[in-house]
Design an enzyme around this catalytic site. Structure first.
Site: not given
Ligand SMILES: [Zn+2]
Ligand SMILES: *[C@@H]1O[C@H](CO)[C@@H](O)[C@H](O)[C@H]1NC(C)=O
Ligand SMILES: *[C@@H]1O[C@H](CO)[C@@H](O)[C@H](O)[C@H]1NC(C)=O
Ligand SMILES: *[C@@H]1O[C@H](CO)[C@@H](O)[C@H](O)[C@H]1NC(C)=O
Ligand SMILES: *[C@@H]1O[C@H](CO)[C@@H](O)[C@H](O)[C@H]1NC(C)=O
Ligand SMILES: [Zn+2]
Length: 356
Positions: A267-268, A271, A277
């Protein structure tokens, strides 16, 4: 373009106030506290949330002001310094609840119903959610200004672990294996190679575990709540909350609050590459992750989003994703497994279009 320092991350993957985000377009901001309210959400007394059940416009519930600060922190409600933050559920707060429910894919009731409260209580990423228009035709989202790593494609990005900011109960070699897999998932769909290096000072992506206030204006909050955060391109900072019980394997880590390190890493990294998101529940870029759960496979939404920034890895075909999905026969990609060929064809067409 200046890197926007979005606090992005994960226990719950959380949101930010867009006005704060704008004021942070300068890397120098990290040591200043942009709005006095951002820290207060760390003091939530989550057990009080029961008293909010079914509150709607006009309700007056003690502690509602805390919830307003939470919505502010994650980008759903604008609060100005001179605002009198009351415990009254007013029209502006109702709009914030509408936006939140739309973003996380809940029925849009405008009330603090039980689904909405459980979603608020789930651990998440600390990066604010970039609120998008309702009914947008795509689900993946970028940070304002659509920042990405700007070097030539195909590109190499190096990553390193902060030697002073590790956790004692996991070995560095286990941590490295997890991150290698997590980076490889993104590297297989875009023409970007992720290379581990020992040279922390010069690495593009700097990874470390931190407790509480660690100097970037986004203090961690202890067990669960915010799990991690990372910053939009080309900052490369990736911070994990050292207070979590990080698991590399749920067979050996049975704690009820154990969080899967690889899921959070995947997930990170999204980013760090420029994805914000997504509101698609199966997407790895969805902002929350429950303890004990693993979500490491990129969804079609994640892949479309990142390929629109970097193009496709020549070795990647959506067909191979489909095949491996069917052969492993587990239900992580319900969108691919069901007979939604029109969706797939649309996805493919969009990718071709974006690559031209
Ligand atoms: Zn996040
Ligand atoms: C949280 O609350 C405690 C006691 O109510 C207080 O001492 C502490 O300073 C607060 N922390 C923050 C970050 O506001
Ligand atoms: C804020 O609200 C409280 C309670 O409603 C009131 O007593 C106070 O005067 C208000 N302050 C401002 C600055 O409006
Ligand atoms: C990427 O790294 C590999 C070695 O790991 C090197 O051969 C290659 O030239 C690098 N590519 C770029 C664009 O720097
Ligand atoms: C594609 O696969 C080949 C063979 O495995 C490999 O040498 C090459 O580096 C891959 N290309 C990219 C962009 O990952
Ligand atoms: Zn941080």
């Amino acid at each position: 373009m200046l890197p926007s320092l979005f606090c992005t991350f994960l226990v719950i993957f959380l949101l930010h106030n867009p006005s704060c985000i704008d004021s942070r377009g300068n890397p120098g901001f990290a040591l200043t506290q942009p709005v006095e309210t951002t820290q207060d959400y760390n003091n939530y007394t989550w057990h009080n949330f029961k008293s909010f059940l079914n509150a709607g416009r006009g309700s007056h519930v003690s502690g509602m002001s805390e919830l307003k600060r939470y919505f502010h922190h994650f980008g759903y409600l604008q609060l100005r310094d001179f605002d009198n933050i009351t415990d009254i559920f007013d029209a502006r707060f109702e709009s914030a609840v509408f936006r939140y429910q739309a973003k996380v894919g809940l029925p849009i009731t405008g009330k603090l119903d039980s689904d909405t409260l459980s979603q608020i209580m789930a651990p998440r990423c600390g990066v604010p959610d970039t609120v998008q228009k309702l009914h947008a035709s795509r689900n993946y989202v970028y940070f304002p200004g659509k920042p990405r790593w700007s070097r030539h494609i195909p590109m190499n990005l190096t990553y390193a672990f902060s030697p002073e900011n590790l956790i004692s109960y996991l070995s560095l070699s286990d941590i490295k294996k997890v991150f290698k897999r997590a980076f490889a998932r993104w590297g297989s769909v875009i023409p970007v190679s992720f290379i581990e290096t020992d040279d922390y000072g010069f690495a593009d992506i700097k990874i470390g575990f931190y407790s509480g206030d660690h100097g970037d204006g986004e203090p961690f909050d202890g067990v669960l709540g915010v799990l991690a955060h990372s910053f939009s391109p080309e900052s490369g900072r990736f911070h994990l909350d050292a207070a979590e019980t990080w698991a590399v394997d749920f067979e050996s880590e049975k704690s009820k609050v154990a969080v899967d390190l690889e899921s959070v890493a995947v997930h990170e990294i999204g980013h760090l590459l420029g994805l914000a998101h997504s509101s698609v529940n199966e997407a790895v870029m969805y902002p929350s992750l429950k303890p004990g759960k693993k979500k490491v496979d990129l969804s079609v939404d994640d892949i479309q989003g990142v390929q629109a920034l970097y193009g496709s890895n020549p070795n990647f075909t959506l067909g191979s994703l489909l095949e491996s999905d069917i052969s492993t026969n587990h239900a992580l990609h319900p969108r691919l497994r069901s007979s939604k060929w029109p969706t797939l064809i649309a996805a493919l067409t969009l990718m071709l279009y974006l690559c031209m």
